[in-house]
Design a protein around this motif. Structure first.
Motif, mmCIF file in Angstrom:
data_model
loop_
_atom_site.group_PDB
_atom_site.id
_atom_site.type_symbol
_atom_site.label_atom_id
_atom_site.label_comp_id
_atom_site.label_asym_id
_atom_site.label_seq_id
_atom_site.Cartn_x
_atom_site.Cartn_y
_atom_site.Cartn_z
ATOM 1 N N LEU A 31 0.849 -1.188 0.000
ATOM 2 C CA LEU A 31 0.000 0.000 0.000
ATOM 3 C C LEU A 31 0.883 1.234 0.000
ATOM 4 O O LEU A 31 1.837 1.327 0.773
ATOM 5 N N ASN A 87 -1.451 6.170 1.210
ATOM 6 C CA ASN A 87 -2.584 6.328 2.138
ATOM 7 C C ASN A 87 -2.106 6.985 3.430
ATOM 8 O O ASN A 87 -1.138 6.554 4.049
ATOM 9 N N SER A 115 -2.570 2.089 7.363
ATOM 10 C CA SER A 115 -2.258 0.875 6.597
ATOM 11 C C SER A 115 -2.781 -0.371 7.298
ATOM 12 O O SER A 115 -3.307 -1.283 6.645
ATOM 13 N N LEU A 163 -6.392 -0.728 6.561
ATOM 14 C CA LEU A 163 -6.616 -1.135 5.179
ATOM 15 C C LEU A 163 -6.277 -2.616 4.980
ATOM 16 O O LEU A 163 -7.024 -3.356 4.339
ATOM 17 N N LEU A 178 -12.931 1.371 -1.287
ATOM 18 C CA LEU A 178 -11.967 2.370 -0.823
ATOM 19 C C LEU A 178 -12.334 3.758 -1.322
ATOM 20 O O LEU A 178 -12.256 4.747 -0.582
ATOM 21 N N TYR A 188 -13.169 7.022 1.109
ATOM 22 C CA TYR A 188 -12.540 8.344 1.010
ATOM 23 C C TYR A 188 -13.569 9.420 0.684
ATOM 24 O O TYR A 188 -13.470 10.557 1.167
ATOM 25 N N VAL A 222 -10.024 11.498 -4.859
ATOM 26 C CA VAL A 222 -9.161 10.364 -4.588
ATOM 27 C C VAL A 222 -9.028 9.472 -5.826
ATOM 28 O O VAL A 222 -9.973 9.312 -6.606
ATOM 29 N N ILE A 259 -7.636 5.568 -6.731
ATOM 30 C CA ILE A 259 -7.163 4.262 -6.255
ATOM 31 C C ILE A 259 -6.710 3.482 -7.479
ATOM 32 O O ILE A 259 -7.522 3.162 -8.351
ATOM 33 N N VAL A 272 -2.598 4.905 -3.669
ATOM 34 C CA VAL A 272 -3.666 5.830 -3.298
ATOM 35 C C VAL A 272 -3.172 7.262 -3.465
ATOM 36 O O VAL A 272 -2.124 7.632 -2.925
ATOM 37 N N GLU A 314 -4.739 10.507 -2.386
ATOM 38 C CA GLU A 314 -5.898 10.930 -1.601
ATOM 39 C C GLU A 314 -6.470 12.265 -2.052
ATOM 40 O O GLU A 314 -7.675 12.483 -2.011
#
Length: 820
Positions: free
Chosen positions: A121, A124, A129, A132, A159, A163, A171, A173, A191, A193
């Motif tokens: 990941l 983020n 984390s 997630l 996800l 967000y 966001v 992803i 990610v 954001e």
């Protein structure tokens, strides 16, 4: 493995399609391999002589046979083939499944789904984390699991939704799947954001009774303002708005508007997805009053006692909040006498014609509950006995929520546990017994520490300490310590048994030795070499109150220098005719602590008063009386006010010692001087100024000053026998995302006086400023910046010569320490 309905439907569709393709193949291949004289069967059917599985890499053939609904000797046809395909797809192990025939052998050809080798990941920040990864694992995406593209797509959508709920509509992803050898993949979820959309405007429509600014004052969602960079209250969140609308409803219900309703809610976003506009339409209705209040049902306790807990009265404006407080008070009271499942049902009788509400508080106590067992889990080092002696809820007694909660607080106060959770578990087969289970997570209670610290006053401090707060799980505290800085060498040993007796009396021993050089410590210039042995006793008399006593013997050697040490201090030593002081010492104290948190309190009080004295037969007979109090007041959910005061007074209780010095300082024959030792010894004087006292002034510099000889304009702080310090400090939320840090604004007032008779309120010093206190991983850090608002400036004569020192100002002050 958990599979979603979408995945099962897809697998079923694929299986159906493959079955349709497999059946003709079987039918076409049956006749060419038909044996002469074989019994007549349906076209495309045959008896299975063997089963072979092709394409396996990680999964064993035995696993496939476990799920395969075909065995040797079965009659194989198109329906059986479709059933086999569906069963293998249902396992989630395969991307493709084909069923074919080679003679009477069924050939199952599979393509395995790849395994997830590594899951990464990146980007983020708003969602941790670990949170997630936990969610990905629940969705079937974790290292070592079989990779499912449909699950990945679903997670990506979820996800994005999460967000969006946090106000981040830009966001992005981006999942990336990298193929590896041996049918493995690396999965990376990137990610971006973006920034949370900001609330530009909140508009309430239909509110006529109350101003909009009053209604939204308690909302978490606020329009963009000059403090938004700090409070972040202008960031839109669906959860926050939902909570704010509930607060809107409560606002009116708490003020008697029973028919209030939120008619509509609209949230609009700008084209660039950066600005949010919130509109809520409300219908206020009329204000209702309470016509009557009655308590019914089985109150268990005398009805009059329960009725006193009801704070809503007839002719008051209806308030749901007061109604809930009354209900909670009744439930808590019954819960403390064993009725763990008590309920209070407020039944309203609304008279819309007269705009009144009648309230029937119906009490349903349920069965009285007995605690069968108190159980501890997670204490791998700490003995059960150490925890059990902190219990206020006992086995075999009636259930008491207050006792259970107090027991939890006492366990937390031990300092042995990182977390303490409590739950009540009903006993199977009965409705009147429960087990109370305390789940703890132990933290390190012993350490070998090499420490470094620094402050402007003491400079660099080194420290070595071997300590065990929970020695061998017994709850006893043992510590051996050595420390050194520019002024002090100190060596300590201490041992404390907090439960020397079963009723909670503590017994401790202290041994210490130190060398202290005051030559440049912002105090009078002299040095001491001292040591002590002490016995300390403590006895709790209530849940918050403790009395204590200390008895010990100590020795203190004082070194002064003529021309360097203030003259009155030298005279004190000369009057006694010796420089080593022996003392039998005693201390008696009382303390009360009702703080809700020992490290970062928000409410409650901490106070202590203690008398320290040397006993008759000591070199000098004196006493010191001290009183400290600190009270925390929660002003709002953002602000906490701390009021603090500290008083100290000391004096001798023995006769003054007077001595005539012949030929003082080599003045010659015929000259003499009379010196007196009286009052509190100078080495026990109080000092003020600095980070822990009146900030903005240099440490220990407030109060009386004196030169090394009469008329000396270079003066040194000598402290005094009377000290008074007070503070008002407002704590507010910090920019640091940790409850261990606090920012405050403060006003400090205080000073030290020669004695009580010298007290003059006009001589008090005052300062104001801001402070940061942070219990960082490196240790406690305190930084303050203060402006003295009442101080004494230096004075000069007509020729410009300084005749009196002014206060020493130090605006930026800090101290920190740590362990490695």
């Amino acid at each position: 493995m958990t599979r979603t309905p979408t995945r099962r439907l897809l697998a079923l569709a694929l299986a159906t399609a493959l079955t349709s393709a497999a059946a003709p193949a079987l039918a076409q291949s049956a006749d060419p391999f038909a044996l002469a004289g074989a019994p007549v069967r349906e076209p495309g059917s045959f008896t299975v002589s063997d089963i072979r599985v092709d394409g396996l890499q990680r999964i064993s053939a035995g696993t496939v046979f476990t799920y395969l609904p075909i065995e040797r000797g079965d009659t194989m046809d198109g329906a059986k083939a479709g059933e086999a395909i569906r069963a293998l797809y249902k396992t989630g192990f395969f991307e493709d499944v084909q069923v074919g025939r080679q003679g009477d052998i069924v050939v199952v050809t599979v393509t395995e789904r790849p395994a997830i080798n590594k899951l990464t990941l990146t980007g983020n920040k708003d969602i941790k984390s670990e949170d997630l990864l936990r969610g990905l694992k629940e969705a079937g995406l974790a290292e070592g699991d079989t990779f499912d593209r449909l699950a990945l797509d679903k997670v990506t959508q979820e996800l994005t939704k999460q967000y969006n709920n946090r106000g981040k509509y830009n966001v992005e992803i981006t999942p990336t799947v990298s193929r590896l050898d041996r049918n493995r993949v690396d999965l990376t979820i990137t990610v971006k954001e973006g920034k949370a959309a900001k609330i530009r405007h909140i508009n309430l429509i239909g509110n006529e009774k109350f101003a909009e600014e009053d209604i939204v004052d308690s909302w978490e969602s606020r329009e963009h303002n000059w403090l938004s960079w700090y409070r972040r209250d202008d960031q839109y969140s669906r959860e926050k708005l939902s909570g704010d609308l509930e607060k809107l409803n409560n606002y009116y219900l708490d003020r008697g508007y029973v028919d209030f309703n939120v008619e509509s809610t609209q949230v609009a976003i700008s084209g660039d997805r950066q600005d949010m506009f919130i509109t809520a339409g409300v219908s206020e209705g009329d204000q209702y009053k309470i016509s009557k209040v009655e308590v019914t049902g089985d109150t268990v306790l005398p009805k009059e006692q329960i009725e006193r807990l009801v704070i809503v009265k007839a002719d008051q404006v209806f308030s749901r909040r007061l109604l809930e407080i009354s209900s909670d008070a009744i439930v808590a009271t019954l819960g403390n006498v064993g009725y763990a499942f008590a309920q209070v049902n407020p039944i309203p009788d609304v008279d819309r014609e007269n705009k009144t509400v009648g309230i029937n508080m119906q009490v349903v106590p349920g069965p009285r509950v007995n605690v069968r067992r108190v159980v501890f889990k997670g204490n791998t080092r700490t003995a059960d006995e150490v925890m059990r002696r902190e219990m206020r809820q006992f086995e075999g007694s009636w259930f008491s929520q207050a006792a259970i909660d107090r027991s939890k607080i006492r366990l937390q106060g031990l300092g042995y546990f990182e977390t303490v959770d409590v739950e009540t578990q009903p006993v199977a087969g009965t409705n009147d017994q429960v087990d109370v289970v305390y789940n703890v997570k132990e933290t390190t209670s012993g350490s070998f520490v090499f420490g470094l610290g620094f402050s402007q006053l003491t400079g660099l401090t080194t420290q070595i300490q071997l300590s065990q707060a929970n020695f061998l799980g017994s709850g006893n505290r043992v510590s051996v310590q050595a420390s050194r800085n520019d002024y002090l060498q100190r060596y300590d040993f201490s041992y404390t048994n907090p439960y020397f007796t079963d009723d909670g009396m503590s017994l401790g021993y202290n041994l210490w030795w130190r060398e202290f050089d005051n030559s440049d410590y912002n105090t009078a210039q002299y040095s001491t070499t001292s040591g002590a042995a002490q016995v300390v006793l403590g006895l709790p008399i209530t849940e918050t109150d403790t009395v204590s006593a200390m008895f010990g013997i100590d020795s203190n050697e004082i070194l002064v220098s003529r021309g360097g040490t203030p003259h009155s201090l030298v005279d004190y030593i000369d009057a006694l005719g010796q420089r080593t002081f022996h003392a039998w010492r005693a201390e008696f104290g009382w303390s009360r602590n009702s703080l809700d948190n020992l490290l970062t309190p928000t409410r409650g009080m901490q106070q202590r008063v203690w008398l320290e004295m040397t006993l008759p037969g000591s070199t000098v007979e004196y006493y010191k009386l001290n009183y400290n109090i600190s009270k925390f007041w929660p002003i709002s959910r953002h602000f906490v006010l701390n009021t603090r005061a500290e008083l100290g007074y000391g004096d001798s209780y023995g006769d003054a010692v007077t001595r005539v010095l012949p030929d003082p300082d080599g003045a010659g024959p015929g000259f003499s001087r009379t010196v007196t030792a009286d009052g509190l010894p100078f080495f026990e004087n109080f000092y003020a100024g600095g980070v822990r006292s009146v900030r903005g002034f240099t440490d220990n510099t407030l109060g009386p000053r004196e030169g090394a000889f009469v008329g000396d304009t270079y003066t040194q702080p000598i402290g005094g026998s009377f000290k008074t310090v007070g503070s008002l400090e407002m704590y507010f939320p910090t920019l640091l995302d940790t409850p261990q840090a606090r920012v405050s604004a403060f006003i400090d007032v205080g000073n030290v006086y020669k004695d009580y008779d010298a007290f003059d309120a006009g001589e008090l010093r005052a300062s104001t400023g801001i402070s940061l206190m942070w219990r960082s991983p490196m240790g406690p850090i305190s930084i303050s910046y203060a402006f003295p608002i009442k101080k004494e400036d230096a004075k000069y004569n007509a020729s410009g010569q300084k005749i009196m020192e002014g206060d020493e100002v130090e605006r930026l002050q800090f101290t920190f320490g740590g362990t490695f």
